[in-house]
Scaffold this active site. Structure first.
Site, mmCIF file in Angstrom:
data_model
loop_
_atom_site.group_PDB
_atom_site.id
_atom_site.type_symbol
_atom_site.label_atom_id
_atom_site.label_comp_id
_atom_site.label_asym_id
_atom_site.label_seq_id
_atom_site.Cartn_x
_atom_site.Cartn_y
_atom_site.Cartn_z
ATOM 1 N N HIS A 217 2.415 9.381 0.665
ATOM 2 C CA HIS A 217 1.239 9.871 -0.053
ATOM 3 C C HIS A 217 1.618 10.823 -1.185
ATOM 4 O O HIS A 217 1.002 10.817 -2.235
ATOM 5 C CB HIS A 217 0.319 10.637 0.897
ATOM 6 C CG HIS A 217 -0.669 9.750 1.585
ATOM 7 N ND1 HIS A 217 -1.477 8.887 0.897
ATOM 8 C CD2 HIS A 217 -0.983 9.607 2.887
ATOM 9 C CE1 HIS A 217 -2.243 8.243 1.748
ATOM 10 N NE2 HIS A 217 -1.957 8.655 2.975
ATOM 11 N N CYS A 536 -10.567 -10.474 -8.668
ATOM 12 C CA CYS A 536 -10.478 -9.097 -8.168
ATOM 13 C C CYS A 536 -9.263 -8.854 -7.289
ATOM 14 O O CYS A 536 -9.184 -7.842 -6.611
ATOM 15 C CB CYS A 536 -11.751 -8.725 -7.417
ATOM 16 S SG CYS A 536 -12.147 -9.853 -6.079
HETATM 17 C C1 PEP Z 1 -8.127 -10.770 -2.299
HETATM 18 O O1 PEP Z 1 -7.850 -11.393 -1.272
HETATM 19 O O2 PEP Z 1 -7.605 -10.984 -3.403
HETATM 20 C C2 PEP Z 1 -9.131 -9.695 -2.247
HETATM 21 C C3 PEP Z 1 -9.566 -9.092 -3.337
HETATM 22 O O3 PEP Z 1 -9.567 -9.308 -1.011
HETATM 23 P P1 PEP Z 1 -8.748 -8.307 -0.047
HETATM 24 O O4 PEP Z 1 -7.538 -7.830 -0.787
HETATM 25 O O5 PEP Z 1 -9.696 -7.232 0.317
HETATM 26 O O6 PEP Z 1 -8.402 -9.201 1.111
#
Ligand code: PEP
Ligand code: MG
Length: 612
Positions: A217, A536
Site C-alpha cells: 500500500h 471497461c
Molecule cells: C472485466 O472483466 O474486464 C471487468 C471490467 O470486470 P471485473 O474486472 O470487475 O471482473
C-alpha cells in the site's frame, strides 16, 4: 569516486555513492535528506490474564474513538492531496474504518478481553493472528502469485490498524513530518501507509526507505501522490546523516548520495522535465477527448468504493462507466438491504451532477469473495474451477431475491440522475432475457407501491466478458440496451489463462489477436444495432492500447480515474486513419507481442503531441 552497490553497510565517507532500490513512483528529485524516526510504544505484557474486562473494554473503546477521529482527519485532508492520491488513500482509510467498526477484528479483540487480557495485548495478538491467517489460511494451500501479494497487503492492513490502536492505548504519538524542511527528501527505515497518507507532496521532494516493496500500500500511495520514491534501498541509512544531499530517481530506482556537481546539474534538468509533464497532464483535464482528426470519445471512470468519488469528480471523467457494486458486500457481515443500498447509490449518482453512472449488479464468484453472501448461504458452488462456476448473473438468477433487491435499490436511486444498469458474466441471450423480465417485474412492483422511479426504466445492458457473449453480441444487442466490454475476463476466458495466476501471466495478454477479434465483433454488433458500446477492462487505462481499440470501433472507455489524463493525451494525439490501420494489422497479427511492438512504435511517433 562513484560506486554502485546494493545493500552492504559501510561507514559514511565523502564522494558520490550510488545505491539501487526498488523504483515505486517515477520522477527525479534532488534535495537534502531528512531522516524520520518513530517513537516506540512501551513493551506489551501479553502474559497477563488478570485485567478487569470492563475497564479494558472502556480503554479499547476510547482508543477506537481516537483512531476513528484520526482516520477522519486524514480523510478530511484528502481534498488537499493531488487527485491521484485521493483514490488510494481514500480506499485504504475506508478499509481501516471498516476494521474499527463491527468487524471480525473487533469481535476477536473483545473475546480476548473477556479472558482478562490487557487491551494492548488483545489488540496485538488478534491483529497478528488475523495477519497470520491471511498469509497461510489453515487447511488451504498458502496463497501464491497475485493472491500472495493480496494476502500480504491484507495482513499489513491488520497490523497497521493494530499498531494504531496500540499507540492510542499507550498514548505514544505518531511521528510528525511537520518539522521536515520544505523540499527535503524523506528517508526512513520503513514507511507505513498511514505515514504515507500524511505526506504533503507539495513539501516533500521524494521518499526513500530501507524496507518495503513495490506492490504494498505504501508504494501504491506514493505513486498516487506523485512523489518520486525508491523503497528497499538497503544500506542507505548507514551512509548518510542529516542534510546529506541526495538525488532520487523513482523511475530507475537509483539513489545517489552526495552527487557531484555534474550529477546534480543533470538531475536538475530531469526534475524540470518531470514538473512540465505533470503540468501538461493537469491542463488536459479540462480539454475534450477529441482525436486529432476530430472525432470525440467518451472517457469515464471505474469506481470500486465510494471514497474514490472526489478523485473521479476532478479527473475530467465524464461519469462513472463501471460502478463495481461488490464493495457493498465485500467487508459486510450481513447482506445490505434495499434501503441501505439506495443510501449508498443515491449520493454517488447525485455527486456526478448529471453525468451518467453505470451500476453493475454484484459480480460475486471466481476470485471475488464476500463474507455476507457466504453467511447468507449464497455460495458459488464450484470449488473445482470457480471462474467457470456460479458467477455474476448465473448466481443472481439462482438467488433471485438478491437480484430483485439490488434492482429495486438502483431504480429508487435512479431518480437522482442518469443511471444505467449492467449485468456481469452473461454468456447467453436466455440469461439476459430472464434478468430483463425480473427487472421489469421489480419496476412494476415499485410503481404499484407508489414509489417514484424513472419512466421508462433506466437502460439495462450487459458485460461482454465471455467469448460466448462476444460471439453472440449481435443477438444479445437486440435485447441489451448497451454493451460494456470487460477485457479482463474476456482475455482470461479466451486464452484460458487465469487473470490472477503468475505461472500463466505470460499467456494472459489482452493484446492477443484472439481477444482483439472478439472486441471487434462486439463493437460491430453495437454499431449495427445502434447500441452504445464501451470498454471497461484494465486495457482502457493503457494510453498505448486505446488508439488500437478506437480503430476496432470502441468510442467510449471507462478506466481508473487517475488514468484519464494520460489516456486523453494519447487520444488527442491520435488520428482515426492511423487507429483503423493499426486495427487491421492487429487483427491479422500472429500474437500479442507483435501487436504491442506496433502500438509502441506508433506511441513513440506521437509523444506529447496531445498536450496542447
Ligand atoms: C472485466 O472483466 O474486464 C471487468 C471490467 O470486470 P471485473 O474486472 O470487475 O471482473
Ligand atoms: Mg469481469
Amino acid at each position: 569516486m562513484k560506486t554502485t552497490e546494493r545493500g552492504t553497510s559501510r561507514s559514511p565517507r565523502p564522494g558520490e555513492v550510488r545505491l539501487e532500490g526498488q523504483p515505486v513512483s517515477s520522477g527525479v528529485a534532488i534535495g537534502y535528506a531528512a531522516i524520520a524516526h518513530d517513537p516506540e510504544p512501551p513493551p506489551i505484557d501479553t502474559a497477563r490474564h488478570d485485567c478487569d474486562p470492563a475497564h479494558e473494554r472502556v480503554r479499547l473503546h476510547e482508543a477506537i474513538t481516537r483512531s476513528t477521529a484520526q482516520l477522519r482527519r486524514l480523510h478530511d485532508r484528502l481534498a488537499l492531496l493531488p487527485e491521484d492520491g485521493q483514490v488510494e488513500i481514500g480506499s485504504l482509510l475506508e478499509v481501516y474504518r471498516r476494521m474499527l467498526g463491527p468487524s471480525r477484528l473487533r469481535r476477536g479483540i473483545e473475546a480476548r478481553l473477556g479472558h482478562g487480557m490487557l487491551a494492548e495485548a488483545a489488540v496485538q495478538l488478534e491483529t497478528e493472528a488475523l495477519a497470520a491467517f491471511m498469509l497461510s489460511p489453515p487447511g488451504r494451500p498458502a496463497p501464491e502469485g497475485e493472491d500472495a501479494v493480496a494476502a500480504r497487503r491484507r495482513a499489513g492492513e491488520f497490523r497497521e490498524i493494530g499498531r494504531r490502536l496500540v499507540r492510542n492505548l499507550s498514548g505514544t504519538p505518531y511521528r510528525s513530518f511537520s518539522t521536515i524542511p520544505d523540499g527535503a527528501i524523506l528517508v526512513a527505515e520503513q514507511l507505513r501507509p498511514a505515514d504515507a497518507a500524511l505526506i504533503d507532496p507539495s513539501r516533500i521532494a521524494a521518499v526513500v526507505t530501507e524496507e518495503g516493496g513495490s506492490t504494498g500500500h505504501t508504494a501504491i500511495l506514493l505513486r498516487a501522490l506523485g512523489i518520486p520514491a525508491v523503497l528497499a534501498t538497503h544500506g542507505l541509512l548507514a551512509r548518510i546523516g542529516r542534510r546529506t544531499r541526495l538525488v532520487v530517481d523513482g523511475t530507475t530506482g537509483q539513489v545517489i548520495i552526495r552527487p557531484s556537481t555534474r550529477t546534480a546539474a543533470a538531475a536538475r534538468v530531469e526534475v524540470a522535465a518531470y514538473a512540465r509533464e505533470r503540468q501538461a497532464l493537469g491542463r488536459l483535464r479540462r480539454l475534450p477527448a477529441r482525436l486529432s482528426s476530430g472525432e470525440v470519445l467518451t472517457l469515464q471512470a471505474n469506481l470500486e468504493i465510494p471514497a474514490e468519488l472526489p478523485m473521479i469528480a476532478q479527473s475530467g471523467a465524464a461519469g462513472i462507466g463501471l460502478l463495481r457494486s461488490e464493495f457493498l458486500f465485500m467487508n459486510a457481515e450481513t447482506l445490505p438491504d434495499e434501503a441501505r443500498q439506495e443510501a449508498l447509490y443515491r449520493p454517488l449518482v447525485e455527486a456526478m451532477a448529471g453525468d451518467p453512472v453505470t451500476i453493475r449488479v454484484v459480480d460475486w464468484g471466481s476470485e471475488k469473495n464476500s463474507d455476507a453472501l457466504t453467511q447468507a448461504g449464497i455460495g458459488t458452488g464450484s470449488d473445482v474451477n470457480p471462474a467457470l462456476g456460479l458467477r455474476g448473473i448465473r448466481l443472481l438468477l439462482r438467488h433471485r431475491a438478491l437480484l430483485e433487491t439490488q434492482f429495486a435499490a438502483i431504480l429508487r436511486a435512479a431518480t437522482a440522475g442518469p443511471v444505467r444498469v449492467l449485468l456481469p458474466m452473461v454468456s447467453s441471450p436466455a440469461e439476459l432475457h430472464e434478468a430483463r423480465e425480473t427487472y421489469a417485474r421489480v419496476g412494476r412492483r415499485l410503481r404499484r407501491r407508489g414509489v417514484d422511479i424513472p419512466d421508462p426504466l433506466p437502460p439495462l445492458g450487459i458485460m461482454i466478458e465471455t467469448p460466448a457473449a462476444a460471439l453472440m453480441a449481435d443477438v444479445l444487442a437486440q435485447e441489451a440496451e448497451f454493451l460494456a466490454i470487460g477485457t479482463n475476463d474476456l482475455t482470461m476466458y479466451t486464452l484460458a489463462a487465469d487473470r490472477a495466476a503468475t505461472d500463466v501471466a505470460g499467456l494472459y495478454d489482452p493484446l492477443h489477436p484472439a481477444v482483439l477479434r472478439l472486441v471487434r465483433l462486439a463493437a460491430d454488433a453495437g454499431l449495427r444495432q445502434r447500441r452504445p458500446v464501451s470498454l471497461c477492462g484494465e486495457m482502457a487505462s493503457d494510453p498505448v492500447a486505446v488508439p488500437l481499440l478506437v480503430g476496432l470501433g470502441v468510442r467510449s472507455f471507462s478506466m481508473h480515474a487517475s488514468a484519464v489524463p494520460r489516456v486523453k493525451r494519447a487520444v488527442r494525439a491520435a488520428a482515426m486513419d492511423d487507429c483503423r490501420r493499426m486495427a487491421c494489422r492487429a487483427l491479422e497479427a500472429a500474437d500479442g507481442p507483435e501487436v504491442s511492438a506496433m502500438l509502441l512504435a506508433y506511441a513513440a511517433t506521437l509523444r506529447h503531441a496531445g498536450d496542447g
